[in-house]
Scaffold this active site. Structure first.
Site, mmCIF file in Angstrom:
data_model
loop_
_atom_site.group_PDB
_atom_site.id
_atom_site.type_symbol
_atom_site.label_atom_id
_atom_site.label_comp_id
_atom_site.label_asym_id
_atom_site.label_seq_id
_atom_site.Cartn_x
_atom_site.Cartn_y
_atom_site.Cartn_z
ATOM 1 N N LEU A 118 0.883 -1.158 0.000
ATOM 2 C CA LEU A 118 0.000 0.000 0.000
ATOM 3 C C LEU A 118 0.925 1.212 0.000
ATOM 4 O O LEU A 118 1.894 1.238 0.760
ATOM 5 C CB LEU A 118 -0.897 0.031 1.245
ATOM 6 C CG LEU A 118 -1.990 -1.035 1.355
ATOM 7 C CD1 LEU A 118 -2.731 -0.888 2.670
ATOM 8 C CD2 LEU A 118 -2.960 -0.941 0.186
ATOM 9 N N ASP A 119 0.642 2.201 -0.841
ATOM 10 C CA ASP A 119 1.548 3.344 -0.880
ATOM 11 C C ASP A 119 1.473 4.125 0.424
ATOM 12 O O ASP A 119 0.621 3.888 1.279
ATOM 13 C CB ASP A 119 1.298 4.226 -2.110
ATOM 14 C CG ASP A 119 -0.059 4.897 -2.113
ATOM 15 O OD1 ASP A 119 -0.422 5.505 -1.089
ATOM 16 O OD2 ASP A 119 -0.754 4.843 -3.141
ATOM 17 N N ARG A 120 2.373 5.064 0.579
ATOM 18 C CA ARG A 120 2.605 5.715 1.863
ATOM 19 C C ARG A 120 1.338 6.289 2.493
ATOM 20 O O ARG A 120 1.121 6.178 3.703
ATOM 21 C CB ARG A 120 3.654 6.822 1.682
ATOM 22 C CG ARG A 120 4.046 7.532 2.963
ATOM 23 C CD ARG A 120 5.189 8.490 2.705
ATOM 24 N NE ARG A 120 5.613 9.156 3.916
ATOM 25 C CZ ARG A 120 6.660 9.976 3.983
ATOM 26 N NH1 ARG A 120 7.377 10.221 2.891
ATOM 27 N NH2 ARG A 120 6.991 10.549 5.128
ATOM 28 N N THR A 122 -1.906 5.560 1.553
ATOM 29 C CA THR A 122 -3.089 4.707 1.491
ATOM 30 C C THR A 122 -3.226 3.977 2.820
ATOM 31 O O THR A 122 -2.250 3.459 3.368
ATOM 32 C CB THR A 122 -2.983 3.698 0.337
ATOM 33 O OG1 THR A 122 -2.931 4.411 -0.907
ATOM 34 C CG2 THR A 122 -4.183 2.773 0.313
ATOM 35 N N ARG A 205 -4.918 5.089 -8.018
ATOM 36 C CA ARG A 205 -4.586 6.513 -8.158
ATOM 37 C C ARG A 205 -4.325 6.871 -9.617
ATOM 38 O O ARG A 205 -4.764 7.918 -10.106
ATOM 39 C CB ARG A 205 -3.371 6.864 -7.298
ATOM 40 C CG ARG A 205 -3.638 6.748 -5.798
ATOM 41 C CD ARG A 205 -2.439 7.233 -4.983
ATOM 42 N NE ARG A 205 -2.600 6.981 -3.558
ATOM 43 C CZ ARG A 205 -3.257 7.775 -2.726
ATOM 44 N NH1 ARG A 205 -3.813 8.900 -3.176
ATOM 45 N NH2 ARG A 205 -3.350 7.474 -1.437
#
Length: 257
Positions: A118-120, A122, A205
């Site tokens: 999961l990106d930073r 999210t 995104r």
């Protein structure tokens, strides 16, 4: 009595079995990667190089990888409600906070790693485990593990854009699709529920950016049927036995011994 017998059976299973599984149980790598270590002569049993992954380790055998003695342990299975501003990795070269910094448990977290990314910024459901076989299978696209997200946007999402998300949007790495895309509430076009099984980098995104819309909040509400319900942001819990068995069934395995 039954629990004590089960615990003893698990201990016996840890002490014996196929060599590649023994290495995976020690948290060194997955069984597939262990096969490579064995074939390259990097594994010894009682001081002798063994090159057969199916070699049966017996209770009392001393197994070493690259000269370091290893020992198997019980796997860890954790569901984390990931907060913002944390990195989904084991270590970060820039020394930023990682998801592992949020886990503190008796016995330590050696071998624990996040399943997927999961990106930073999210938030939401993130599975972490020391079970390399299960983790790598869950991440493999062939098993099509479902993931559900709540998306909040700066601009209203039009019905035709929902159709476009379901049909697919061409990104730089190919066509990206959603299994489902719908309004959370019919009168609120700023909140969208998304389900997909793909796992490309920053996929949601990028899909919304291709529509000309910007995401202001992205939360993964479910991963492989595991939800963050009753789990506050930044907290975690160990999986229940029936949840672990369900994950194994999803990747075509029925026995985790």
């Amino acid at each position: 009595m039954a629990q004590a017998k089960a615990a003893k059976a698990q201990d016996r299973a840890l002490e014996a079995g196929r060599l590649n599984r023994y290495i995976a149980r020690a948290g060194i790598c997955s069984r597939r990667s262990a096969d490579g270590l064995i074939e390259r002569g990097q594994v010894q049993v009682n001081g002798q190089v063994v090159r057969e992954y199916w070699y049966q380790v017996k209770k009392g055998d001393k197994v070493s990888v690259n000269g370091k003695v290893i020992s198997p342990r019980q796997y860890i299975y954790i569901l984390l409600n990931k907060p913002k501003d944390t990195i989904t990795t084991v270590k970060d070269q820039k020394e930023r906070k990682t998801v592992l910094d949020l886990i503190d448990m008796d016995g330590g977290i050696s071998g624990l790693f996040p399943v997927g990314r999961l990106d930073r910024n999210t938030t939401g459901a993130l599975l972490l485990t020391s079970d390399g076989d299960l983790g790598h299978r869950l991440m493999h696209p062939s098993f099509q593990i479902p993931k559900q997200y709540l998306v909040r946007t700066t601009e209203p999402v039009r019905p035709e854009q929902l159709d476009q998300l379901r049909r697919g949007i061409e990104l730089e790495d190919g066509l990206a699709t959603c299994d489902q895309a719908a309004y959370i509430q019919s009168r609120n076009p700023f909140e969208i529920g998304i389900e997909l099984h793909e796992g490309r980098n920053r996929q949601i995104r990028r899909m919304f950016a291709a529509l000309g819309n910007k995401i202001v909040a992205l939360e993964r509400t479910s991963y492989a049927g595991l939800t963050t319900r009753h789990l506050r942001r930044g907290t975690w819990r160990e999986l229940r036995e029936n949840e672990i068995r369900k994950l194994y069934r999803m990747v075509g395995q029925h026995n985790r011994s």
